[in-house]
Design a protein around this motif. Sequence first.
Motif, PDB file in Angstrom:
ATOM      1  N   ASP A 143      19.830 -19.500  -9.448  1.00 47.89           N
ATOM      2  CA  ASP A 143      19.311 -20.629  -8.708  1.00 47.89           C
ATOM      3  C   ASP A 143      17.715 -20.773  -8.599  1.00 47.89           C
ATOM      4  O   ASP A 143      17.361 -21.710  -8.916  1.00 47.89           O
ATOM      5  CB  ASP A 143      19.557 -20.445  -7.070  1.00 47.89           C
ATOM      6  CG  ASP A 143      20.882 -20.415  -6.926  1.00 47.89           C
ATOM      7  OD1 ASP A 143      21.755 -21.330  -7.388  1.00 47.89           O
ATOM      8  OD2 ASP A 143      21.523 -19.480  -6.276  1.00 47.89           O
TER       9      ASP A 143
ATOM     10  N   LYS B  99      17.037 -25.571 -11.633  1.00 49.40           N
ATOM     11  CA  LYS B  99      17.320 -26.817 -11.716  1.00 49.40           C
ATOM     12  C   LYS B  99      16.180 -27.610 -12.280  1.00 49.40           C
ATOM     13  O   LYS B  99      16.360 -28.723 -13.073  1.00 49.40           O
ATOM     14  CB  LYS B  99      17.947 -27.529 -10.537  1.00 49.40           C
ATOM     15  CG  LYS B  99      19.563 -27.380 -10.455  1.00 49.40           C
ATOM     16  CD  LYS B  99      19.977 -28.093  -9.322  1.00 49.40           C
ATOM     17  CE  LYS B  99      21.163 -28.044  -8.793  1.00 49.40           C
ATOM     18  NZ  LYS B  99      21.710 -28.302  -7.315  1.00 49.40           N
ATOM     19  N   GLU B 100      15.127 -27.477 -11.896  1.00 50.26           N
ATOM     20  CA  GLU B 100      13.973 -28.274 -12.280  1.00 50.26           C
ATOM     21  C   GLU B 100      13.068 -27.908 -13.247  1.00 50.26           C
ATOM     22  O   GLU B 100      11.990 -28.345 -13.536  1.00 50.26           O
ATOM     23  CB  GLU B 100      13.062 -28.148 -10.839  1.00 50.26           C
ATOM     24  CG  GLU B 100      13.728 -28.835  -9.643  1.00 50.26           C
ATOM     25  CD  GLU B 100      12.752 -28.613  -8.379  1.00 50.26           C
ATOM     26  OE1 GLU B 100      11.931 -28.026  -8.497  1.00 50.26           O
ATOM     27  OE2 GLU B 100      13.596 -28.651  -7.414  1.00 50.26           O
TER      28      GLU B 100
ATOM     29  N   ASN C 241      12.431 -23.216  -9.642  1.00 48.01           N
ATOM     30  CA  ASN C 241      13.670 -23.478  -9.532  1.00 48.01           C
ATOM     31  C   ASN C 241      14.423 -24.055 -10.653  1.00 48.01           C
ATOM     32  O   ASN C 241      14.007 -24.795 -11.510  1.00 48.01           O
ATOM     33  CB  ASN C 241      13.638 -24.803  -8.385  1.00 48.01           C
ATOM     34  CG  ASN C 241      13.574 -24.458  -7.077  1.00 48.01           C
ATOM     35  OD1 ASN C 241      13.710 -23.283  -6.686  1.00 48.01           O
ATOM     36  ND2 ASN C 241      12.549 -25.256  -6.374  1.00 48.01           N
TER      37      ASN C 241
END
Lengths: 375, 523
Positions: free
Chosen positions: B485, B502-503, B500
């Motif tokens: 994560d 995801k980013e 992060n």
Amino acid sequence: MRRLEFAKRFMPTVFALFSGFFVGALFLILTGYDPIRSYAAMLEGVFSRPKYLIQVISKSAPLALTGLSVAFAFKCGLFNIGSEGQYTIGVIVATLLGTKLSLPFGVHFIVIMLAGMIFAGIWGAIVGFLKVKFGINEVVTAIMLNWIALHLHRYVFSFPWLLVKNIDASQEIKETARSAILHGFIATPKGQTLAAKNAFLADILKTDLNFGIFLAIGAAFAIHHLLNSTTKGFELRAMGINQEASRFAGMNIKRNVILSMFISGAISGLAGVIQLTGFGPFRMTNLAAFEGYGLEGIYIALVANCSPIGCIASGLFFSAIKCGSALMQIEVGTPREIIKIITGLIIFFIAIPFAYKLIASKIQKTKKDTINHDE
Amino acid sequence: MIEKEEQILTAPEEKIIAVSMVGIQKSFGNHLALKNVDFNVMQGTIHALLGENGAGKSTLMNILYGLHKQDTGSIFINGEPVAIKNPKVAIEHRIGMVHQHFMLVPTFTVAQNIMLGSELTKWLGVVDFKRANREILKLSCDYGLAIDTRKKIEDMSVGMQQRVEILKALYRGAEILILDEPTAVLTLQEVDELMKILRSLADAGKTIIVITHKLNEIKQVCDYCTIIRRGENILTVQVDAYSEQQLASMMVGRDIALTSEKKPINPKDTIFEVRDLVVDDDRGIRKVDGASFEVRGGEIFGIAGVDGNGQQELVEAITCLRKSKSGSVKMHGKELQNTTILNVIESGIAIIPEDRQRSGLVMKFSVEENMLLKRYKNPAFSNKGKLQKNKISRFANSLIEKLDIRPPNCAQLPVKKLSGGNQQKVVIAREMSSNPDLLIAVQPTRGLDVGAIEYVHKELIRQRDSGKAVLLISLELNEIMGVADKTAVIYNGKIAKILNTKETNEEEIGMLMTGGGNFACAD
């Protein structure tokens, strides 16, 4: 299936023993002795009289114990070559307490036994301590401590209050301190009459029968139980195979190394105590060199494949060829040094289980081939 | 079955079938390792043998190389039936094998190693080093395997050693070359070079069989691929016609997710905290230089980085196997720094170590004993210092069943007899059975096949979803990107940045891993 696995485990050892005697026979032939007569005399020296057999069993105790001591250390991943020194400490403690302490029969021996084991255990633990504290290889320190023990033995031997003049030996340990069961009995009137009545009993009464073998068997089962059924044994075995993983699992390796060296040393010390209290002349004698029990423990452990119970059998075997060779020398004139050659050969053959496997696979192959032919 | 025949018969060019193994059957004890396997390889192609750990691909190749003997079935080399009794016969039939673990003498030079066992001699049996050197050099030029023949093996990288093994096989006249998991030990760059070498060898007419479970390499270089599953030949295909996804599914026999699916993150309080940690290695060189990060419950915190940037020392310091110079390591607010590993374990941390065979398992111990390794003192398994064998057996068998560790009923089997994936399952079973608050996983999928990797990742995610924390340290960027994560990048012992996952993207992390980007800590 079970029986097959059993055979598989023991076959290499049996193979080594036979090969040792076989090649030993070749040596005998080369040097002009009759191997069959020699080996027959050796067997005779073990089985022909109850006295011999009892002697073999009695004398196996110190051997089995030093073997057990080395085997146990091996299982913990340590090479205790210091068994000799720990054994010597056992002898020293038994002599001092046996001659100078006055306690009732039984209690006296137990006190000596415990003290001998504790001091010999500490002698072993020093090796473990130096290993974990300074990272010194246990083999180096153990050999050094062997020599220190030998010289300590000589130093103790120089005490004037311990020595008997003229016979170059220490005082005899007290009757109460002995682990020998029969010693002295034949000299009593009761023993005399018994011996006169029955030749068979007279024979047995002359032996060095002592508690030693029972203690050795007890110790072997205790170590077997410790290793296989307890949490401490689990830790020690794990450490013996993979120290890194044991550390990773949160085990205290340092403490366990010292502990296992203590236990190993105590067992060797017990061997020394039994040797001095169980066999005549019950005195400390002047040692020119190591007695060798500790070093013999190494190959006894090897032949037993480091199994605690196996050490009893292995100790019995080497005690048998040692005792049997005496008669061989007397009857056939074959020098008893041949057993050293045989022992060396046995160790050699044990070290090459590879050869056994090769032969086994060949035999299997020929069997298979013949079956195929039949088809 | 029909499909399989079709695939082989519709092979495009009229090439000779170099190796043909027909109806091979092999059992070890009661275990049937190969069931009636057919295997055909066209000359001059690179043919992958794909399968999970323990599927039987190595066994099949060991039979071809004469290391095992098949129970039934026959082998044809270039159409001729042959009986390969031992590797010597295999070499006579021009088969060469490069094992996963190299068989080289470290103190010998390249030339000495290559000629070992087939030495060229002058009169009176004097070894002719000059001629051997010349021949080896010529060979290496012919196939583009540049190498210094006078260099000692111990001074060479693993990739170069492998090259020596390949040359050794070629020197003995190999036309058919078997490589057992050749890339398992190589760096990325070395893998690329190996691929080039293999291609040039195939172009020169050699037949190459590669045992592997790495799908991207198959796609990259192989022409054909035979899939083996639990001792059966499932299918032989042309690699071009299938995607990695399809190959993976065929290999494990079910649909498989190459990327992990996760629920949205649900972070809880911080439970584990590292502050300004400084660690030196054995030689006193600073390896971890003021690293700080925190891990929350319900998240997977990944640490990415190139090998040797302090990951090992960081883990050793956290687990108290190595003393740290300064800083703090806190679990649930309690200081752990420079205490004992027992203290670390008792504070609720479980560890999947990097080297499972060295640190995670006692290889000669049974599966059962290995599962007990950290819990043998637990009152459930010991009573006054005595092990409760029945309870231990029940515990071990329940874990074996739950995690589907194979072979079944392996509780009493030495763990070294298990495949790598199943060994790792034993470690995971043990570590998860203590229900830890923080799981530290170091390279948890190293050396595992896709099926096992999927399993490990699922376990990590399950731990996260149950609100516990995971600290994942991996050299595989894919793994970090797929599972973590949050991603921290470690470079030169410093946490370069925390992102992060995801980013961000692989480019950004790749940059940070090699020292690019700015050194700032994100919150």
